[in-house]
Design an enzyme around this catalytic site. Structure first.
Site, PDB file in Angstrom:
ATOM      1  N   LYS A   8       0.816  -1.216   0.000  1.00 60.55           N
ATOM      2  CA  LYS A   8       0.000   0.000   0.000  1.00 60.55           C
ATOM      3  C   LYS A   8       0.852   1.270   0.000  1.00 60.55           C
ATOM      4  O   LYS A   8       0.407   2.315  -0.431  1.00 60.55           O
ATOM      5  CB  LYS A   8      -0.957  -0.018   1.193  1.00 60.55           C
TER       6      LYS A   8
HETATM    7  C1  LIG Z   1      -4.470  -4.551   1.334  1.00 62.96           C
HETATM    8  C2  LIG Z   1      -3.785  -5.856   1.273  1.00 62.96           C
HETATM    9  C3  LIG Z   1      -4.218  -6.898   0.409  1.00 62.96           C
HETATM   10  C4  LIG Z   1      -5.457  -6.772  -0.442  1.00 62.96           C
HETATM   11  O1  LIG Z   1      -5.286  -5.896  -1.524  1.00 62.96           O
HETATM   12  P1  LIG Z   1      -6.540  -5.310  -2.323  1.00 62.96           P
HETATM   13  O2  LIG Z   1      -5.989  -4.243  -3.165  1.00 62.96           O
HETATM   14  O3  LIG Z   1      -7.482  -4.779  -1.275  1.00 62.96           O
HETATM   15  O4  LIG Z   1      -7.143  -6.429  -3.089  1.00 62.96           O
HETATM   16  C5  LIG Z   1      -3.471  -8.057   0.364  1.00 62.96           C
HETATM   17  N1  LIG Z   1      -2.382  -8.223   1.146  1.00 62.96           N
HETATM   18  C6  LIG Z   1      -1.939  -7.267   1.975  1.00 62.96           C
HETATM   19  C7  LIG Z   1      -0.745  -7.520   2.804  1.00 62.96           C
HETATM   20  C8  LIG Z   1      -2.628  -6.049   2.076  1.00 62.96           C
HETATM   21  O5  LIG Z   1      -2.178  -5.098   2.921  1.00 62.96           O
END
Ligand SMILES: *Cc1c(COP(=O)(O)O)cnc(C)c1O
Length: 474
Positions: free
Chosen positions: A115
């Protein structure tokens, strides 16, 4: 490039990038999408081979951002993606596991989850846009872990931004909690709500529904429906294809652990722009709403009560907010069809595309899926450690497991590493009998002083706290 809503707003007057940057939902409840996907001309992608990540980012983002001058956009990208923040100049290394299978390491940012790629850019874009317009924003969000720390680290110390982040008191991992609560910037407010993640989300919704309050404090969001986050993630699929095609120039498959459908949506967008991605392999954990859809055509989001708490907690989502953007594409970008499906969702709790033209478009989009359980995660973490000497986090393990199930030896497979194992020590201990290593910057993290306010599970109490600590704009 201008933007329209999936449900029809703005189709008469498409909005520029800066207008949708700071907004959450469109006024009709839909999501902002580009009027059309900008395509790479033949040969253009290949010419990016070997280019620095920042140059690839500019090549992609300049196609989505129409109203920021080139020099400014380059400067924002240059500040977002530095070796200092992402551990190396590669920004997103690609690590081969075995011939034809590689990890796309998007999790080397300041909070050790992918993220950061989107939020570091968002921090720069927000500050730039707010300064240009002489505005402020109060970010109100709810987190179960990764989004909160990534957003706070990206927004800390920024002048025109206050962040109020709600988290479920005592329910995050000690590492995640320490990551957020050890920040001591004056513009960061951690509210530990005496309730669950869903309660936190309900409070955010209740406060955001108060139009007068929302205006007075310029309440905004950084959640995963923000289009700029998706655009930022398209970049690493271009970069990943360039790095993983292994000289062949041909298509690759990607495996993506999915929750809110943001990460895999970015892969879908990259594919629509002409990046040779063949299959997009979507992995869910026990919360398998999306796997059910891609196998059967039936979309049936679950209630909060039916959502399992798993050992890949960032995927414990039963209503994937970005899914609407994908549905908009498979119904031929027809907002009336999206409105109809979302009305069915509200009335009947779901819809079924099997047998329709939209279902054929789903097939053509290349998304296939699979599901992974706690036992699969443990087995995959063990297997990756013994076979490759690589410790993967539980979410990445879900992707690796499902990616392997769909593996075609003729096509390279790129698995997206969505977090580093240091964030999820308990599951790594269960799998390997030892703690995951952590980057030196995180030594002693849990013993640093923590700053947070425990607060009642009550929207009025939270609203009063925001009013007492945020700066009104009117
Ligand atoms: C947010 C997150 C996901 C999911 O990603 P999306 O974009 O919501 O599908 C998967 N793994 C981790 C470690 C995350 O922080």
């Amino acid at each position: 490039m201008n933007y329209v809503s999936t449900r029809g707003a703005w189709h008469e007057a498409p909005q520029p990038f800066s207008a949708i940057l700071l907004e959450g939902l469109a006024p009709d409840g839909g999501l902002a999408v580009p009027e059309r996907y900008p395509a790479f001309a033949p040969g253009e992608l290949e010419r990016l081979a070997g280019a620095p990540y920042r140059d690839i980012a500019y090549a992609v983002l300049s196609r989505f951002v129409g109203d920021i001058p080139a020099g400014d956009l380059k400067a924002l990208i240059g500040r977002a993606y530095t070796a200092e923040k992402f551990g190396s100049d590669a920004i997103v290394p690609v690590r081969e596991l075995e011939p034809g299978v590689a990890l796309l390491q998007v999790s080397n940012g300041p909070t050790l989850a992918f993220k950061d790629i989107a939020l570091q850019l968002l921090g720069e874009l927000f500050e730039y846009a707010l300064a240009r317009e002489g505005r402020r924003i109060t970010i109100l969000g709810a987190t179960s872990g990764d989004t909160g720390s990534s957003a706070e680290v990206a927004m800390r110390g920024r002048k025109r931004i206050d962040v109020f982040m709600l988290s479920p008191h005592g329910r995050m991992s000690p590492f995640q909690q320490a990551q957020m609560f050890s920040l001591d910037d004056a513009n960061i407010h951690n509210l530990a709500v005496e309730g669950t993640f869903d309660d936190c989300q309900d409070i955010v919704k209740a406060i955001s529904a108060d139009a007068a309050f929302k205006r007075r404090y310029a309440i905004g969001a950084v959640n995963s429906i923000n289009w700029a986050r998706i655009a930022a993630q398209v970049v690493y699929y271009v970069h990943g294809w360039l790095a993983a095609r292994l000289g062949s120039g041909g298509p690759i498959d990607v495996a993506v652990p999915s929750g809110n459908f943001g990460n895999i949506l970015a892969a879908h967008v990259a594919k629509r722009m002409g990046v040779p991605l063949r299959r997009l392999i979507l992995a869910t954990n026990e919360n398998d709403v999306l796997d059910e859809f891609f196998r059967t055509g039936r979309y049936r989001p679950r209630s909060a009560a039916e959502t399992h708490a798993t050992s890949s907690p960032s995927m414990d989502i039963s209503k994937a907010s970005n899914f609407e953007r994908y549905v908009y594409d498979v119904v031929g970008r027809d907002p009336a069809a999206v409105r109809d499906l979302w009305a069915r969702l509200a009335n009947d709790g779901g819809f079924d595309l099997a047998g329709t033209d939209a279902w054929k478009a789903v097939g053509a989009s290349g998304i296939v899926s699979g599901r992974s359980t706690h036992a699969d995660r443990i087995a995959t973490i063990r297997d990756a450690a013994s076979r490759y000497g690589v410790v993967v986090d539980p979410h990445t393990a879900d992707g690796l497991k499902v990616g392997r199930e769909h593996r075609d030896p003729a096509v390279p497979l790129l698995c997206v590493e969505t977090a580093l194992p240091a964030k999820f020590a308990a599951t790594i201990r269960e799998a390997l009998g030892r703690d995951p290593s952590r980057p030196p910057a995180f030594d002693g993290l849990e013993s640093r002083p923590q700053h947070r306010t425990v607060i009642a599970n009550d929207a009025d109490v939270v609203r009063a706290f925001v009013a007492a600590h945020a700066q009104p704009v009117e």
